[in-house]
Scaffold this motif. Structure first.
Motif, short mmCIF file in Angstrom:
data_model
loop_
_atom_site.label_atom_id
_atom_site.label_comp_id
_atom_site.label_asym_id
_atom_site.label_seq_id
_atom_site.Cartn_x
_atom_site.Cartn_y
_atom_site.Cartn_z
N GLY A 294 0.89 -1.32 0.02
CA GLY A 294 -0.01 0.19 0.04
C GLY A 294 0.75 1.18 0.05
O GLY A 294 1.72 1.41 -0.78
N LYS A 295 0.59 2.29 1.07
CA LYS A 295 1.14 3.61 1.06
C LYS A 295 2.56 3.41 1.27
O LYS A 295 3.55 4.49 0.97
CB LYS A 295 0.57 4.28 2.18
CG LYS A 295 -0.77 4.74 1.50
CD LYS A 295 -1.64 5.44 2.88
CE LYS A 295 -3.05 5.66 2.73
NZ LYS A 295 -3.77 6.26 3.64
N LYS A 296 3.16 2.19 1.75
CA LYS A 296 4.54 1.84 1.94
C LYS A 296 5.33 1.61 0.73
O LYS A 296 6.68 1.84 0.59
CB LYS A 296 4.87 0.86 3.12
CG LYS A 296 4.21 1.27 4.26
CD LYS A 296 4.40 0.05 5.42
CE LYS A 296 3.89 0.42 6.77
NZ LYS A 296 4.10 -0.84 7.70
N LYS B 56 4.91 9.45 -2.03
CA LYS B 56 4.35 10.06 -0.98
C LYS B 56 3.30 11.22 -1.76
O LYS B 56 3.50 11.71 -2.64
CB LYS B 56 4.82 10.64 -0.24
CG LYS B 56 5.72 9.78 0.84
CD LYS B 56 6.59 10.42 2.02
CE LYS B 56 7.23 9.29 2.86
NZ LYS B 56 7.92 10.11 3.98
N LYS B 57 1.71 11.12 -1.34
CA LYS B 57 0.97 11.92 -1.72
C LYS B 57 0.52 13.00 -0.91
O LYS B 57 0.62 12.87 0.39
CB LYS B 57 -0.53 11.00 -2.45
CG LYS B 57 -0.20 10.04 -3.31
CD LYS B 57 -0.02 10.85 -4.75
CE LYS B 57 0.23 9.88 -5.75
NZ LYS B 57 0.26 10.79 -7.19
N THR C 275 -7.92 4.17 -5.17
CA THR C 275 -7.03 3.11 -5.33
C THR C 275 -7.55 1.95 -6.32
O THR C 275 -6.80 0.71 -6.19
CB THR C 275 -6.66 2.41 -4.00
OG1 THR C 275 -7.73 2.09 -3.48
CG2 THR C 275 -5.97 3.61 -2.95
N ASN D 272 6.00 1.53 -8.89
CA ASN D 272 5.45 2.39 -7.95
C ASN D 272 5.06 3.84 -8.61
O ASN D 272 3.92 4.25 -8.00
CB ASN D 272 6.36 2.64 -6.64
CG ASN D 272 6.62 1.50 -5.72
OD1 ASN D 272 5.61 0.61 -5.72
ND2 ASN D 272 7.70 1.44 -4.97
#
Length: 317
Positions: A229-231, A248-249, A257, A286
Motif C-alpha cells: 500500500g502506502k509503504k 508519497k501523496k 485506489t 510504484n
C-alpha cells in the motif's frame, strides 16, 4: 503470435465506481454523486491497457459475453491498441459488472455478479496454441477466475515455459476457500509474483514480510514482490531483500485506489521488458501506481510512458 511483448490472461469486465461513499448514503432515499459511469475493469484488461500505453504490444486472452458490456470492452480494447484476436466472445456468458464503492480515503469494496464471465471463464477460453512469440505471460490474478484453478494454470504455464516466456502472476484473495496447497504446483512456474500484503498473509498464515516471501520462494517462485500500500512494495529473491518506497501523496489530493495494484504490475512489466533490475522495475511500478490513483477508475490515470517519467522527475526535484 508475432510482434507481441506480453500476453495477459484473466478478467475483462466493466467497473462502475461510486465515489465518495459512506454509511451516510443509507440515510437517504436517493443520494447524488458527481459521476456514475461504466469504466473498464478486470485485472487482465487493466494490465493490457496500461502496458500498451507504456509503449508495448499486448495480446489479451479473456472471455466476455455477447452483450452490451462485452461490446463496451471490445471497443475499448481495440481503441486502446490491445490485440484482441484471442478475446473470446461467448454467447452463453453474461459479462461481469463490478460495482466499486470507494470511500473518501480511497479504500474500496467491490460487489460482483457470481454468475458473470468472471466466474465462468475457464481453460476453454484460452487458446493454448497462441501462447507463443511473446516475451512475458502475465496471469493477471490467481483466484480471480475460479475456474482457472491449479490444473488449468499448470497447463498454461507449462506451455509458456516451453516457449521460453517469463511468467508473471498477481493474485486476489481466494473466492472459494482455496489454500496455498491448492496452487503450490502452479506457483513453482512463476518468475515474478505480486500479491499484496493482506492476500499473502492470509494465504501463508504468516505476518512477517520476509517469512511470507520465503514461503513463496521455497515453492519455486523466483522473485516475490509484496505490495504494501502506502509503504510501497517489499521485494525479495535469493540476492536482495528490501522495501522499495511508494511515492508519497499530498493528503489534500483525492485518490482512488481501484486498479492501483494492476498499474503497479503494468509498470513493473514494462521495465522488465527493458531488462531493468528488480529494484528498478519495482520503482517504476510504484510510479505508475502513483499516477493511476489520482484518477477515478483503473485505467483513467496513466496515458503514456512519458507521464510516468514526468511523475518520477517531479518527485525527485
Amino acid at each position: 503470435m508475432t510482434n507481441v511483448d506480453v500476453i495477459c490472461i484473466g478478467a475483462a469486465i466493466v467497473d462502475i465506481p461510486l465515489y465518495p461513499v459512506g454509511d451516510y448514503i443509507f440515510d437517504h432515499v436517493s443520494y447524488p454523486l458527481d459521476d456514475i459511469s461504466m469504466k473498464i475493469g478486470g485485472d487482465a484488461i487493466n494490465e493490457a491497457t496500461i502496458i500498451t500505453r507504456l509503449g508495448n504490444r499486448v495480446s489479451l486472452m479473456s472471455a466476455v459475453g455477447d452483450d452490451g458490456a462485452g461490446l463496451f470492452i471490445r471497443e475499448f480494447a481495440e481503441k486502446n491498441g490491445i490485440i484482441t484476436e484471442d478475446l473470446k466472445v461467448d454467447k452463453t456468458m453474461t459479462t461481469s459488472l463490478n460495482i466499486g464503492m470507494v470511500r473518501e480515503d480511497g479504500e474500496r469494496t467491490f460487489v460482483t455478479n457470481r454468475n458473470g464471465s468472471l466466474w465462468k471463464m475457464g481453460l476453454d477460453a484460452i487458446n493454448l496454441e497462441k501462447i507463443n512469440g511473446a516475451k512475458i505471460l502475465s496471469l493477471a490474478s490467481i483466484f480471480n477466475n475460479p475456474l482457472l484453478n491449479n490444473d488449468a494454470l499448470v497447463t498454461i504455464f507449462k506451455k509458456a515455459k516451453q516457449e521460453k516466456m517469463i511468467i508473471c502472476a498477481d493474485m486476489v484473495k481466494s473466492r472459494l476457500g482455496e489454500t496455498l496447497e491448492d496452487i503450490k504446483e502452479a506457483l513453482g512456474y512463476v518468475d515474478y509474483f505480486f500479491p499484496n500484503y493482506e492476500e499473502a498473509a492470509e494465504l501463508t498464515g504468516k505476518d512477517d514480510l520476509s517469512e511470507i516471501a520465503d514461503t513463496f520462494l521455497d515453492l519455486g517462485v523466483n522473485n516475490v514482490l509484496i505490495k504494501v500500500g502506502k509503504k510501497g512494495c517489499f521485494i525479495k529473491n535469493e540476492s536482495i531483500e528490501k522495501i522499495v518506497p511508494a511515492f508519497k501523496k499530498d493528503p489534500s489530493v483525492k485518490i482512488d485506489t481501484i486498479g492501483a495494484g494492476d498499474n503497479f504490475v503494468s509498470g513493473f512489466i514494462s521495465e522488465l521488458l527493458n531488462e531493468k533490475s528488480l529494484e528498478e522495475c519495482a520503482y517504476f511500478g510504484n510510479a505508475t501506481a502513483a499516477v493511476s490513483i489520482e484518477s477515478l477508475g483503473a485505467t483513467a490515470g496513466v496515458k503514456s510512458r512519458r507521464q510516468v517519467e514526468q511523475m518520477i522527475e517531479n518527485y525527485n526535484k
